[in-house]
Design a protein around this motif. Structure first.
Motif, PDB file in Angstrom:
ATOM      1  N   ILE B  22       9.844   9.260  38.773  1.00 50.63           N
ATOM      2  CA  ILE B  22      10.758   9.416  37.627  1.00 50.63           C
ATOM      3  C   ILE B  22      11.358  10.822  37.632  1.00 50.63           C
ATOM      4  O   ILE B  22      12.530  11.003  37.320  1.00 50.63           O
ATOM      5  CB  ILE B  22      10.015   9.178  36.284  1.00 50.63           C
ATOM      6  CG1 ILE B  22       9.258   7.853  36.307  1.00 50.63           C
ATOM      7  CG2 ILE B  22      10.971   9.260  35.081  1.00 50.63           C
ATOM      8  CD1 ILE B  22      10.147   6.637  36.465  1.00 50.63           C
ATOM      9  N   LEU B  23      10.541  11.806  38.011  1.00 54.54           N
ATOM     10  CA  LEU B  23      11.030  13.190  37.984  1.00 54.54           C
ATOM     11  C   LEU B  23      12.201  13.368  38.948  1.00 54.54           C
ATOM     12  O   LEU B  23      13.206  13.989  38.625  1.00 54.54           O
ATOM     13  CB  LEU B  23       9.899  14.165  38.335  1.00 54.54           C
ATOM     14  CG  LEU B  23       8.725  14.227  37.357  1.00 54.54           C
ATOM     15  CD1 LEU B  23       7.641  15.176  37.867  1.00 54.54           C
ATOM     16  CD2 LEU B  23       9.189  14.662  35.967  1.00 54.54           C
ATOM     17  N   TYR B  80      11.437   1.741  33.124  1.00 56.70           N
ATOM     18  CA  TYR B  80      11.948   3.071  33.466  1.00 56.70           C
ATOM     19  C   TYR B  80      12.192   3.926  32.218  1.00 56.70           C
ATOM     20  O   TYR B  80      11.738   5.073  32.133  1.00 56.70           O
ATOM     21  CB  TYR B  80      13.238   2.932  34.281  1.00 56.70           C
ATOM     22  CG  TYR B  80      13.742   4.258  34.787  1.00 56.70           C
ATOM     23  CD1 TYR B  80      13.351   4.757  36.022  1.00 56.70           C
ATOM     24  CD2 TYR B  80      14.586   5.046  33.997  1.00 56.70           C
ATOM     25  CE1 TYR B  80      13.780   5.993  36.471  1.00 56.70           C
ATOM     26  CE2 TYR B  80      15.027   6.286  34.439  1.00 56.70           C
ATOM     27  CZ  TYR B  80      14.624   6.754  35.681  1.00 56.70           C
ATOM     28  OH  TYR B  80      15.047   7.991  36.106  1.00 56.70           O
ATOM     29  N   GLU B  81      12.897   3.331  31.236  1.00 64.00           N
ATOM     30  CA  GLU B  81      13.260   4.101  30.037  1.00 64.00           C
ATOM     31  C   GLU B  81      12.014   4.614  29.327  1.00 64.00           C
ATOM     32  O   GLU B  81      11.953   5.756  28.889  1.00 64.00           O
ATOM     33  CB  GLU B  81      14.104   3.255  29.068  1.00 64.00           C
ATOM     34  CG  GLU B  81      15.605   3.450  29.220  1.00 64.00           C
ATOM     35  CD  GLU B  81      16.098   2.976  30.576  1.00 64.00           C
ATOM     36  OE1 GLU B  81      15.600   1.912  31.028  1.00 64.00           O
ATOM     37  OE2 GLU B  81      16.933   3.673  31.192  1.00 64.00           O
ATOM     38  N   GLU B  84      10.308   7.433  31.058  1.00 63.66           N
ATOM     39  CA  GLU B  84      11.039   8.678  30.806  1.00 63.66           C
ATOM     40  C   GLU B  84      10.669   9.239  29.424  1.00 63.66           C
ATOM     41  O   GLU B  84      10.450  10.445  29.272  1.00 63.66           O
ATOM     42  CB  GLU B  84      12.534   8.384  30.864  1.00 63.66           C
ATOM     43  CG  GLU B  84      13.325   9.471  31.516  1.00 63.66           C
ATOM     44  CD  GLU B  84      14.808   9.099  31.608  1.00 63.66           C
ATOM     45  OE1 GLU B  84      15.417   9.447  32.600  1.00 63.66           O
ATOM     46  OE2 GLU B  84      15.327   8.465  30.663  1.00 63.66           O
ATOM     47  N   LEU B  87       7.277  10.880  29.506  1.00 63.15           N
ATOM     48  CA  LEU B  87       7.310  12.181  30.190  1.00 63.15           C
ATOM     49  C   LEU B  87       7.994  13.244  29.337  1.00 63.15           C
ATOM     50  O   LEU B  87       7.559  14.402  29.299  1.00 63.15           O
ATOM     51  CB  LEU B  87       7.991  12.061  31.549  1.00 63.15           C
ATOM     52  CG  LEU B  87       7.217  11.237  32.592  1.00 63.15           C
ATOM     53  CD1 LEU B  87       7.951  11.216  33.927  1.00 63.15           C
ATOM     54  CD2 LEU B  87       5.806  11.791  32.800  1.00 63.15           C
ATOM     55  N   LYS B  88       9.040  12.849  28.621  1.00 59.27           N
ATOM     56  CA  LYS B  88       9.723  13.823  27.753  1.00 59.27           C
ATOM     57  C   LYS B  88       8.775  14.304  26.658  1.00 59.27           C
ATOM     58  O   LYS B  88       8.775  15.480  26.289  1.00 59.27           O
ATOM     59  CB  LYS B  88      10.981  13.209  27.140  1.00 59.27           C
ATOM     60  CG  LYS B  88      12.089  13.112  28.181  1.00 59.27           C
ATOM     61  CD  LYS B  88      13.478  13.189  27.570  1.00 59.27           C
ATOM     62  CE  LYS B  88      14.492  13.427  28.679  1.00 59.27           C
ATOM     63  NZ  LYS B  88      15.448  12.342  28.819  1.00 59.27           N
TER      64      LYS B  88
END
Ligand code: FAD
Lengths: 532, 154
Positions: B22-23, B80-81, B84, B87-88
């Motif tokens: 993802i990064l 995926y969303e 993210e 991680l945020k």
């Protein structure tokens, strides 16, 4: 058991920018000199740029921040309460191992802030007192540059021609020209031609992590070898814990630890502290005794107070019309002092220097400055080799609420208390930085930047450590006098950035070194009593 | 085997690589970071630098304890969303640890030869060659030289 050494005339503590300069000057005048340095000598082939993984090394073993680097010569620093992290290197050469060698001088006005603006204090010395020592230092360090800058007093002939500006530097210079704003090629302690046996720069780029060609001047190669030739003794991996005194108002020597944690005592007729704006107050405070419960040379209570860093912000432009901005020294290209002097209309005191910075180094450094995730590759391509920055180095004014103290818990590997830093960016500094950022944007747009990224405050910008044992006429409000001699102890001197009264709006090292050489000149001329 | 090596198990490493994907996502014909970076490279960095090793363990624990991940059977099961988003949140809540993981990912990714070829970065070691030192062009000073001195005499 404490290992005793034979007495010396002068004991210097710290072999960085200032310590190495006085070591050379006093040893050539026939003083018996011992210098204690907590770090070791760095072998040039160990510098990151010699290795394919140089960016990895730069982020770890060679990180500017000692709290991340954690070398055995580093001491931990408590940074919980500071807006800016202090950066330094602890080795022979001190922080000049890491510096980028951009060497503007203070302006005459910097020494008279109180008279001009009614704030802070005047220095007890002026620009003209320091001028011959700036020149003496230039000769030893070697300056690439050119005379004629209208923002500064005329200087003696520079030793080498300026470094080339490159397409990127010329682009920014033209932008300043079309705005009618000042700019001038930076004076740099980076060789543009061979000088004193050191080669001309070959533009590799990240000079902040040591220069294996020795094109960048660092005091381990400019001053120390000459001092040793003169007979000075440099003892490395020797970490001073305390300065000792007698009951006649004099310092007598220093206690230190060697690499195996053995304790030593080095007696001396006179002592010069050059451990930088954090290391010096730390050891003065740690040298408290029944007689000096608040630390040594601290009858004024000013030791550790008035810490200044220079506030720093940066605007970065992304350009389509340039490429490969990773070529060439990072930050010794051009500077502008259009907004250096105070102007009441601007709503803040004092001013700043614009310092042009090249691209962000290699791919890893650039990738760190772009977002992760979906847009990572697009942003990276946009930036890599195509970005130029204007750094704003703002004057920092002394405030008692910004200070260094001893941490009650944190200690280094020898058990010496660590410094704890307290520093907040002031309202004046904020206004100054905002003004700088607005103008940086104007310049970058004028130069054709398609995008501008602003960083409003750089917390990793604690390169300049100043103010924590300040100079002054009045023993009640300052630690040393105009000769950098302690008001309290007549054979103790301080020559690093601690003695600064105000910060100026420029990088401080030539001024630190000029002050150091002025002090050694005073000792040579007036303190023959310290010579055995 | 060093003390650090004993603590790295395959499932943790595989989770880290999912994060790396993802990064740094795929681009052109290059796969995303977690697929490109080898286990050996990650282990090399973890063993070499305590900063990465200690962040790695804390980071993996934080992901495993994340309520979104727990509710959906682990980070791997999120789309995926949502990956993210997780991680945020970690970036906000544990910035130092997150930044060390990101730095390690960037170090490993941008030292891969395929990546360096793609971005056309040829100069892996900067010395001894460096780049060409040109001469200073004095013509550039023509305009600024006309300006009168303006420093303040005190
Ligand atoms: C990344 C970076 C970039 C920089 N760029 C510039 C620039 O472009 N221009 C500029 O003017 N300045 C720059 N500087 C700042 C410059 O390096 C410093 O101003 C200068 O080195 C300070 O000189 P000093 O002698 O006061 O201290 P230092 O050079 O830091 O030397 C102090 C020495 O004392 C030693 N020491 C400390 N405590 C003890 C102890 N207890 N016992 C024994 N030894 C001890 C240390 O190990 C060190 O070697 C930069 C600094 C950094 C970190």
């Amino acid at each position: 058991m404490i290992i005793q050494h034979d007495p010396t005339d002068i004991l210097i503590i710290g072999a960085g920018a200032a310590g190495a300069a006085v070591m050379w000057d006093l040893s050539q005048a026939g003083f018996k000199v011992v210098c204690l340095e907590q770090g070791s000598r760095i072998q040039p082939d160990t510098y990151p740029v010699n290795h394919p993984n140089w960016e990895e090394l730069a982020l770890n073993d060679w990180n500017y921040n000692p709290n991340i680097r954690k070398n055995s010569s580093d001491y931990p620093i408590n940074t919980e309460n500071t807006d800016i992290n202090p950066l330094m290197y602890n080795a022979v050469g001190g922080s000049t191992i890491h510096w980028t060698a951009h060497i503007p001088r203070f302006h005459p006005s910097d020494f008279n802030v109180k008279s001009i603006d009614g704030i802070a204090d005047n220095w007890p010395i002026n620009y003209w007192d320091l001028e011959p020592y700036y020149d003496k230092n230039d000769e030893m360090m070697g300056v690439s540059g050119i005379n004629g800058d209208p923002a500064n007093p005329k200087r003696s002939k520079r030793q080498m021609p300026p470094l080339p500006l490159g397409n990127d530097g010329e682009l920014i210079a033209n932008a300043f020209d079309s705005l009618g704003w000042h700019w001038w090629p930076s004076d740099a302690n980076v060789n543009s031609i061979d000088y004193k046996g050191r080669k001309a720069c070959n533009m590799c780029g990240p000079l902040g992590h040591g220069c294996p060609r020795q094109s960048k001047a660092s005091t381990d190669i400019t001053y120390v070898p000459y001092a040793i030739k003169n007979g000075a003794e440099l003892r490395v991996k020797a970490r001073v814990s305390k300065i000792t005194t007698n009951n006649k108002g004099k310092v007598t020597g220093a206690l230190y630890y060697d690499k195996d944690n053995n304790e030593h005592f080095q007696p001396a007729n006179g002592i010069i502290l050059a451990m930088n704006g954090i290391g010096t107050p730390r050891i003065l405070l740690n040298s408290s005794s029944n007689k000096n419960p608040n630390g040594l040379s601290n009858s004024s209570g000013q030791v550790g107070k008035n810490l200044m860093f220079h506030v720093y912000a940066n605007a970065q432009g992304i350009f389509d019309n340039i490429k490969e901005t990773y070529k060439g020294p990072l930050a010794t290209i051009i500077m502008s002092q259009e907004f250096y002097e105070s102007d009441k209309k601007r709503g803040f005191y004092r001013g700043y220097t614009f310092q042009m910075n090249r691209g962000m180094g290699g791919p890893i450094h650039v990738s760190k400055s772009v977002n992760w995730g979906k847009n990572h590759h697009k942003e990276f391509e946009n930036k890599f080799g195509k970005s130029l920055g204007l750094g704003i180095c703002g004057d920092d004014l002394p405030e008692e609420s910004n200070y260094v103290e001893l941490d009650p818990i944190l200690k280094d590997s020898n058990g010496i208390p660590s410094p704890k830093i307290h520093y907040k960016v002031s309202a004046n500094s904020r206004k100054l930085l905002d003004h700088g950022l607005k103008n940086a944007e104007i310049v970058l747009k004028q130069a054709g930047a398609k995008e501008i990224i602003k960083s409003e405050h750089d917390s990793e910008a604690g390169w300049h450590l100043m103010g924590t044992a300040r100079m002054g006429k009045d023993p009640k409000t300052s630690v040393v006098n105009e000769n950098c001699q302690s008001h309290d102890l007549e054979n103790l001197f301080i020559v690093d950035g601690s003695v600064f009264v105000t910060g100026g709006g420029v990088n401080p090292t030539p001024t630190i070194q000029a002050i150091a050489l002025k002090t050694s000149n005073y000792i040579i001329k007036s303190r023959t009593d310290l010579k055995s | 085997m060093s003390k650090n090596q004993e603590h790295i198990d395959k499932s943790k490493l595989s989770l880290l690589k999912k994060v790396m994907n993802i990064l740094i996502p795929e681009v052109d014909d290059l796969p995303s970071a977690g697929l490109l970076i080898t286990d050996e490279k990650i282990l090399e960095l973890l063993y070499k630098y305590n900063k990465y090793f200690s962040s790695y363990n804390k980071f993996i624990n934080a992901i495993r304890l994340d309520p979104n991940c727990r509710a959906s059977g682990g980070f791997e099961s999120l789309d995926y969303e949502n990956k993210e988003i997780v991680l945020k949140e970690l970036e906000q809540n544990i910035p130092e640890i997150f930044n060390n993981i990101l730095e390690m990912t960037l170090l490993a990714y941008y030292s891969n030869n395929k990546v360096l070829d793609r971005i056309n970065w040829k100069r892996k070691t900067l010395q001894p060659e460096g780049w060409e030192l040109e001469k200073f062009n004095p013509k550039i000073l023509d305009k600024i030289k006309l300006r009168e001195p303006f420093w303040k005499e005190i």
